[in-house]
Design a protein around this motif. Structure first.
Motif, mmCIF file in Angstrom:
data_model
loop_
_atom_site.group_PDB
_atom_site.id
_atom_site.type_symbol
_atom_site.label_atom_id
_atom_site.label_comp_id
_atom_site.label_asym_id
_atom_site.label_seq_id
_atom_site.Cartn_x
_atom_site.Cartn_y
_atom_site.Cartn_z
ATOM 1 N N ALA A 187 -2.883 7.913 6.338
ATOM 2 C CA ALA A 187 -3.656 6.538 6.606
ATOM 3 C C ALA A 187 -4.224 6.090 4.987
ATOM 4 O O ALA A 187 -4.188 4.864 4.739
ATOM 5 N N GLN A 188 -4.505 6.998 4.083
ATOM 6 C CA GLN A 188 -5.083 6.534 2.949
ATOM 7 C C GLN A 188 -3.675 6.006 2.104
ATOM 8 O O GLN A 188 -4.173 4.980 1.339
ATOM 9 N N LEU A 189 -2.626 6.554 2.405
ATOM 10 C CA LEU A 189 -1.482 6.100 1.562
ATOM 11 C C LEU A 189 -1.180 4.538 2.044
ATOM 12 O O LEU A 189 -0.927 3.633 1.194
ATOM 13 N N GLU A 190 -1.403 4.316 3.250
ATOM 14 C CA GLU A 190 -0.738 3.019 3.788
ATOM 15 C C GLU A 190 -1.723 2.096 3.344
ATOM 16 O O GLU A 190 -1.429 0.978 2.928
ATOM 17 N N VAL A 220 -5.236 -2.501 0.014
ATOM 18 C CA VAL A 220 -6.816 -2.231 0.425
ATOM 19 C C VAL A 220 -7.442 -1.145 -0.411
ATOM 20 O O VAL A 220 -7.079 -0.011 -0.234
ATOM 21 N N LYS A 221 -8.561 -1.500 -1.030
ATOM 22 C CA LYS A 221 -9.396 -0.652 -1.619
ATOM 23 C C LYS A 221 -10.490 -0.198 -0.646
ATOM 24 O O LYS A 221 -11.085 -0.894 0.132
ATOM 25 N N ASN A 236 4.999 1.114 5.784
ATOM 26 C CA ASN A 236 4.129 0.561 5.043
ATOM 27 C C ASN A 236 4.123 1.256 3.580
ATOM 28 O O ASN A 236 4.019 0.757 2.580
ATOM 29 N N ILE A 237 4.165 2.996 3.762
ATOM 30 C CA ILE A 237 3.776 3.584 2.590
ATOM 31 C C ILE A 237 4.880 3.519 1.620
ATOM 32 O O ILE A 237 5.035 3.454 0.381
ATOM 33 N N ILE A 238 6.157 3.217 2.191
ATOM 34 C CA ILE A 238 7.507 3.055 1.052
ATOM 35 C C ILE A 238 7.519 1.709 0.798
ATOM 36 O O ILE A 238 8.882 1.452 0.260
#
Length: 393
Positions: free
Chosen positions: A21-24, A30-31, A106-108
């Motif tokens: 969740a934090q990585l995406e 998103v900060k 999303n992450i990649i």
């Protein structure tokens, strides 16, 4: 204040999910700050809140607005929160977690119009989640059953009127109570419609074989739910609206991919746990119903050939060749996600994760993240997996 809302779904509970969740969030610009409860996120700033709302996987709301994913998972005709839309079709063992796959896209950094490859497409989770995000997907699998179910899950939405048109005639072919399938569907001219009804037949065959359910009754019940799920998908596409990604699903070999060099923007896959789970034996009834000889299919499957130490050696060699092919077709600087675990065989643990990681690094991949997750449902052979995120250097 509502402007600061960044609300996780209630079912997000595990450490690896919070990490994803934090990585995406980071990849979507998103900060945020993470509050003392660890599950509580505070929105600080976002480059594009509407974009984040369209793509996020682990969050139900952002800045007071429900995410698109919160609407998608509402279209669910099963008891499992992870089997929404057509994900549930066919009881395939060792399925990906759809929410995880969406987050990994999303992450990649996969964007609409990009192409993701799953060289072990399995039950089609990567293909369906990529399609929902507008990402094109190439899915390869040596199993004709995997290819069929992936096509049905991703293609039926385009031929729903034709599916409904042929429903009454197909139902008229059902055998008497106590008899099993063998339905002749050759009269249906459209391949995607034939595939849909063949899949309904295979789901009913599975219910009959594994649960001793009456075939005609199982067929009608599953067909009703399949039609409902495809209808749900069509409604989502219209109402949200969604610009679906293209899918290209074919029978093929991960050790010899039918793709050009440096032609895909990302890879998300999970090599078969064949040492732990014999996919041919598990789905033998479906292969026979499709007209395949399970014994002949074994020769082309990764990890089921050989016995004892020879079986492990063959599996490792097949994995090595698959890594080489993934390195060949992935564009430079792009990322590959491999979900993999160590199996137990002959009383000992097979260090597949270490083997895979070492091979990948010798072939030009750099390991960026290694997240550990618990497996539920395969405790007899495996207890945990690793989410390995590599970048091609």
């Amino acid at each position: 204040m509502w402007q600061e809302e960044l609300v996780l779904f209630d079912q997000v509970q595990f450490i690896y999910e919070l990490a994803l969740a934090q990585l995406e969030l980071t990849m979507l610009g998103v900060k945020f700050t993470l509050e003392d409860g660890l599950r509580e996120f505070r929105l600080v700033e976002a480059e594009d809140i509407p974009k984040a709302g369209r793509r996020l996987a682990y969050f139900a709301r952002i800045a007071g607005t429900p995410t698109v994913y919160s609407r998608i998972i509402g279209k669910n005709r099963t008891r499992s929160v992870n089997q929404y839309l057509t994900h549930w079709i066919y009881p395939y063992k060792g399925k990906f977690h759809p929410q995880m796959v969406r987050a990994l896209c999303n992450i990649i950094g996969l964007n609409p119009g990009d192409t993701v490859l799953d060289p072990f497409v399995g039950s089609g989770t990567t293909a369906l989640e990529a399609q929902l995000l507008g990402v094109h997907c190439i899915g390869i699998d040596v199993s004709p059953l995997s290819v069929l179910q992936t096509r049905v899950k991703t293609e039926s939405v385009f031929v729903l009127p034709d599916i409904l048109q042929w429903r009454e005639r197909v139902e008229s072919l059902l055998p008497q109570r106590g008899k099993t399938g063998g339905l002749d569907l050759s009269f249906i001219p459209e391949e995607r419609v034939r595939n849909f009804y063949l899949m309904a037949q295979l789901v009913a065959t599975s219910d009959h074989t594994r649960r001793r359910r009456d075939f005609p009754r199982a067929f009608l019940q599953n067909l009703q739910r399949m039609v409902g799920s495809v209808s749900d998908y069509a409604e989502l596409v219209r109402d949200l609206p969604l610009e679906l990604g293209r899918v290209d699903i074919r029978v093929g070999d991960a050790r010899n991919l039918p793709l050009l060099d440096e032609s895909v923007d990302g890879i998300i896959t999970s090599p078969p746990y064949s040492i732990a789970l014999d996919y041919v034996v598990n789905d033998a009834h479906a292969f026979r119903e499709m007209g395949y000889d399970p014994l002949l299919l074994r020769e082309s499957f990764i990890g089921v050939r050989g016995k004892g130490r020879e079986k492990i050696a063959l599996y490792n060699e097949d994995l090595k060749q698959s890594i080489r092919e993934m390195a060949r077709v992935l564009k430079p600087g792009k990322q590959a996600v491999i979900v993999l675990g160590n199996a137990t065989h002959m009383g000992g643990e097979i260090p597949t994760v270490t083997f895979f990681t070492d091979c990948a690094q010798t072939m030009g991949f750099r390991l960026c993240h290694n997240l550990k997750k618990i497996i539920f449902g395969l405790y007899n052979v495996m207890q945990r997996e690793n989410i390995l995120i590599f970048q091609k250097g």
